[in-house]
Write an enzyme that holds these catalytic residues in place. Structure first.
Site, PDB file in Angstrom:
ATOM      1  N   ARG A 192       0.801  -1.221   0.000  1.00 36.38           N
ATOM      2  CA  ARG A 192       0.000   0.000   0.000  1.00 36.38           C
ATOM      3  C   ARG A 192       0.830   1.266   0.000  1.00 36.38           C
ATOM      4  O   ARG A 192       0.296   2.348  -0.042  1.00 36.38           O
ATOM      5  CB  ARG A 192      -0.920  -0.013   1.220  1.00 36.38           C
TER       6      ARG A 192
ATOM      7  N   LYS B 247       3.514 -16.881   8.428  1.00 39.10           N
ATOM      8  CA  LYS B 247       2.868 -17.060   9.721  1.00 39.10           C
ATOM      9  C   LYS B 247       2.320 -15.718  10.190  1.00 39.10           C
ATOM     10  O   LYS B 247       2.778 -14.703   9.697  1.00 39.10           O
ATOM     11  CB  LYS B 247       3.837 -17.636  10.737  1.00 39.10           C
TER      12      LYS B 247
ATOM     13  N   ASP C 206       7.179 -22.108   7.656  1.00 40.21           N
ATOM     14  CA  ASP C 206       7.599 -22.139   9.051  1.00 40.21           C
ATOM     15  C   ASP C 206       9.116 -22.106   8.978  1.00 40.21           C
ATOM     16  O   ASP C 206       9.746 -23.094   8.599  1.00 40.21           O
ATOM     17  CB  ASP C 206       7.123 -23.425   9.740  1.00 40.21           C
ATOM     18  N   HIS C 207       9.693 -20.967   9.305  1.00 41.23           N
ATOM     19  CA  HIS C 207      11.114 -20.822   8.968  1.00 41.23           C
ATOM     20  C   HIS C 207      12.014 -21.779   9.759  1.00 41.23           C
ATOM     21  O   HIS C 207      13.144 -22.020   9.379  1.00 41.23           O
ATOM     22  CB  HIS C 207      11.577 -19.356   9.084  1.00 41.23           C
TER      23      HIS C 207
ATOM     24  N   LYS D 238      15.779 -24.444   8.800  1.00 41.59           N
ATOM     25  CA  LYS D 238      17.061 -24.527   9.514  1.00 41.59           C
ATOM     26  C   LYS D 238      17.678 -25.914   9.286  1.00 41.59           C
ATOM     27  O   LYS D 238      17.010 -26.931   9.462  1.00 41.59           O
ATOM     28  CB  LYS D 238      16.857 -24.282  11.017  1.00 41.59           C
TER      29      LYS D 238
ATOM     30  N   GLU E 215      15.136 -16.912  23.950  1.00 42.85           N
ATOM     31  CA  GLU E 215      15.638 -15.722  23.260  1.00 42.85           C
ATOM     32  C   GLU E 215      16.028 -14.714  24.322  1.00 42.85           C
ATOM     33  O   GLU E 215      15.339 -14.580  25.338  1.00 42.85           O
ATOM     34  CB  GLU E 215      14.545 -15.111  22.395  1.00 42.85           C
TER      35      GLU E 215
ATOM     36  N   ASP F 270       3.053 -17.609  19.127  1.00 44.09           N
ATOM     37  CA  ASP F 270       4.168 -17.065  18.348  1.00 44.09           C
ATOM     38  C   ASP F 270       5.244 -18.118  18.056  1.00 44.09           C
ATOM     39  O   ASP F 270       5.847 -18.120  16.981  1.00 44.09           O
ATOM     40  CB  ASP F 270       4.781 -15.890  19.134  1.00 44.09           C
TER      41      ASP F 270
ATOM     42  N   HIS G 242       6.713 -23.340  15.363  1.00 48.01           N
ATOM     43  CA  HIS G 242       8.113 -23.790  15.335  1.00 48.01           C
ATOM     44  C   HIS G 242       8.378 -24.989  16.254  1.00 48.01           C
ATOM     45  O   HIS G 242       8.999 -25.967  15.863  1.00 48.01           O
ATOM     46  CB  HIS G 242       9.050 -22.659  15.736  1.00 48.01           C
TER      47      HIS G 242
ATOM     48  N   LYS H  49      10.966 -15.296  25.948  1.00 46.51           N
ATOM     49  CA  LYS H  49      11.776 -14.114  25.644  1.00 46.51           C
ATOM     50  C   LYS H  49      12.487 -13.684  26.931  1.00 46.51           C
ATOM     51  O   LYS H  49      12.089 -14.064  28.024  1.00 46.51           O
ATOM     52  CB  LYS H  49      10.875 -12.968  25.183  1.00 46.51           C
TER      53      LYS H  49
HETATM   54  C1  BG6 Z   1       9.426 -15.732  14.882  1.00 46.39           C
HETATM   55  C2  BG6 Z   1       8.730 -15.119  16.057  1.00 46.39           C
HETATM   56  O1  BG6 Z   1       8.573 -16.605  14.197  1.00 46.39           O
HETATM   57  O2  BG6 Z   1      10.572 -16.433  15.321  1.00 46.39           O
HETATM   58  C3  BG6 Z   1       9.662 -14.205  16.824  1.00 46.39           C
HETATM   59  O3  BG6 Z   1       7.611 -14.370  15.625  1.00 46.39           O
HETATM   60  C4  BG6 Z   1      10.936 -14.931  17.182  1.00 46.39           C
HETATM   61  O4  BG6 Z   1       9.041 -13.711  18.002  1.00 46.39           O
HETATM   62  C5  BG6 Z   1      11.527 -15.633  15.961  1.00 46.39           C
HETATM   63  O5  BG6 Z   1      11.854 -13.977  17.677  1.00 46.39           O
HETATM   64  C6  BG6 Z   1      12.689 -16.518  16.360  1.00 46.39           C
HETATM   65  O6  BG6 Z   1      13.319 -17.023  15.222  1.00 46.39           O
HETATM   66  P1  BG6 Z   1      14.846 -17.469  15.267  1.00 46.39           P
HETATM   67  O7  BG6 Z   1      15.098 -18.042  13.909  1.00 46.39           O
HETATM   68  O8  BG6 Z   1      15.641 -16.237  15.539  1.00 46.39           O
HETATM   69  O9  BG6 Z   1      14.955 -18.463  16.367  1.00 46.39           O
END
Ligand code: BG6
Length: 497
Positions: free
Chosen positions: A46, A154, A183-184, A188, A222, A241, A246, A347
């Site tokens: 946008r 996501k 789903d990243h 990995k 984290e 989250d 994950h 976190k």
């Molecule tokens: C994301 C979350 O999907 O993954 C974040 O929304 C989180 O809150 C992140 O920080 C963590 O990813 P990674 O690859 O740094 O462990």
């Protein structure tokens, strides 16, 4: 594998993800000569930007590419930037698809990209279905002239119900094989290596069951807080989250049965079965006993003041959203009956780390009674990040008289494969989608099975009677009460502590 010529259309292109992850991933693929010969990216959103302005933002002036492009020649970088275009959707994602279609057709002609298109949805999730529908209305989902794929970022749904509705909604316009739910964590290397560790060795799998495994522990920590994402996070929380997606993906790879082969559906079928075998917690007593939530509170880390979660920007001062979640659960199937799983994510922990720990049982008969070390210390630790690798802990004899036992480590680090280039998660996943390989993407039933497990916990945390919410200071391993969850077995393994 061959990567066919194609166009990648990114919706929500002026957002953070595009600059931070997608463009750098594409840039790495470009440098590695993995992009198809005829390929362009069309950013759409946008914001009112020209092609030039968009290129400046995501390439030339991008802080995320700065290091990568420092030593490269100007014309090389330009070669990449020239593949990037921008289309202003005019203030809304609901109209303007005629313009978008014309733009895509123009690019297709100019760059001979053929009719293959990936649509990447990186907008707020409320827009996913609308965009799919508008693409269909504009005839942009038809596959009679090149394939069309839809990558969906996501969060996929907010609950079981919303995830189901989203699946149904998308399925009206795109078929399941066209949809790639990202789903990243699956991108990995170490997460994928769970499959290889288990199914390409003969030494682990025979032990990978209730007869030899005492319990499984998964930690995702984290050190950062919610950063600038308070607004999003407060409506989400650790369970939505990180855990629903994950961590349950990791769980599914630890739990699953051997697939019959390495084809996407063969692997995904087993993951779904695994997720469906997680024992759903139904009554309040079970939920009370097996779930812990907490929030970080204002504190000091290394002499620096750190805001509490409720003081963060965008967060409700009376928020009951968790920044820490620890869940104990069981898996109801032949392999795992009676083996507890302990999974936590948070976190503002002391460090950033993700690991899976397989705790093995004590030998049935203890011969070395005064050994000093319990052979319960047999552990297999899979370090997902950082220090990616695998660590095996076992007992060895201390030299000298008697049979004193000491713990020793067999340790493998990915970094020792010095010659191997390890792709970033988004790089790998984008390339897979470009090649039509959905193995590392979540299927509709997989996402729903994960929500099915998480929903009752969310519901209990929201509506249950007197549900506890603990506080913890930044830089510690969560609330002390979380120890209660695991104390009949020992303590949490706090990596690096
Ligand atoms: C994301 C979350 O999907 O993954 C974040 O929304 C989180 O809150 C992140 O920080 C963590 O990813 P990674 O690859 O740094 O462990």
């Amino acid at each position: 594998k061959k990567t066919e010529n194609q166009i990648l259309v990114i919706f929500g292109a002026s957002g953070d993800l595009t600059a931070r992850k997608l463009i750098p991933a594409l840039f790495n693929l470009y440098v590695a000569r993995q992009l198809p010969k005829n390929f362009v990216v069309l950013g759409a959103s946008r914001s009112d930007l020209t092609d030039e302005e968009f290129r400046n933002r995501v390439v030339y002036e991008s802080p995320y590419l700065k290091e990568k492009i420092e030593d490269l020649k100007e014309n090389y970088i330009q070669g990449f930037a020239d593949k990037i275009f921008y289309e202003d959707l005019g203030g809304t994602y609901d109209t303007a698809y005629d313009g978008l279609r014309k733009r895509v057709e123009g690019l297709k002609k100019d760059f001979q990209t053929s009719g293959n298109i990936i649509y990447y949805l990186s907008t707020p999730p409320t827009l996913y279905e609308t965009i799919a529908q508008r693409l269909a209305d504009a005839g942009m989902n038809t596959q009679n002239n090149g394939w069309k794929r839809l990558i969906v970022e996501k969060p996929f749904g907010y609950s079981l119900d919303t995830a189901r509705k989203l699946n149904q909604g998308l399925h009206q316009f795109f078929t399941e094989p066209q949809i790639y739910r990202i789903d990243h964590y699956l991108g990995k290397e170490t997460v994928q290596n769970l499959l290889v560790t288990r199914f390409s060795n003969s030494i682990f799998e025979p032990l990978w069951n209730r007869n030899y495994i005492h319990h499984v522990e998964i930690t995702n920590a984290e050190s950062v807080g919610v950063e600038k994402r308070g607004g999003y996070y407060d409506k989400s929380g650790a369970l939505r989250d990180m855990f629903q997606n994950h961590l349950l993906q990791i769980v599914s790879l630890v739990v699953m049965e051997p697939p019959i082969g390495d084809q996407p559906e063969e692997i995904r079928n087993e993951k779904v079965k695994a997720l469906k075998s997680l024992r759903i917690m139904k009554d309040e007593k079970t939920l009370w006993d097996n779930t812990i939530r907490a929030q970080y509170v204002a504190s000091e880390v290394n002499g620096k003041k750190v805001k509490g979660y409720r003081e963060e920007e965008g967060v409700d001062p009376n928020s009951t959203t968790e920044t820490y979640a620890a869940i104990k659960f069981f898996v109801d199937n032949w392999r795992w009956e009676g083996v507890p799983f302990y999974v936590r994510t948070a976190k503002r922990m002391p460090t950033k780390v993700t690991e899976v720990v397989i705790h093995f049982k004590t030998p049935h008969h203890q011969i070395f009674k005064d050994s000093g070390v319990n052979s319960k210390d047999n552990k297999l630790i899979i370090r997902i990040q950082p220090d990616e690798g695998i660590l095996m802990k076992f007992g060895v004899k201390v030299p000298g008289q008697g049979f004193k036992v000491e713990r020793a480590n067999l340790d493998f680090y990915y970094s020792s494969l010095a010659e191997t280039y390890v792709m970033e998660a988004y790089e790998r996943l984008l390339l897979d989608a470009m090649q039509g390989d959905a193995t590392l993407y979540a299927r509709a039933d997989e996402v729903e099975a994960a929500w099915e497990f998480v929903d009752p916990i969310l519901d209990y945390w929201k509506n249950g009677k007197d549900v506890r919410m603990y506080g913890y200071s930044a830089g510690v391993w969560g609330p002390e009460n979380a120890d209660e969850l695991i104390d009949d077995l020992g303590t949490w393994r706090n990596p690096g502590a």
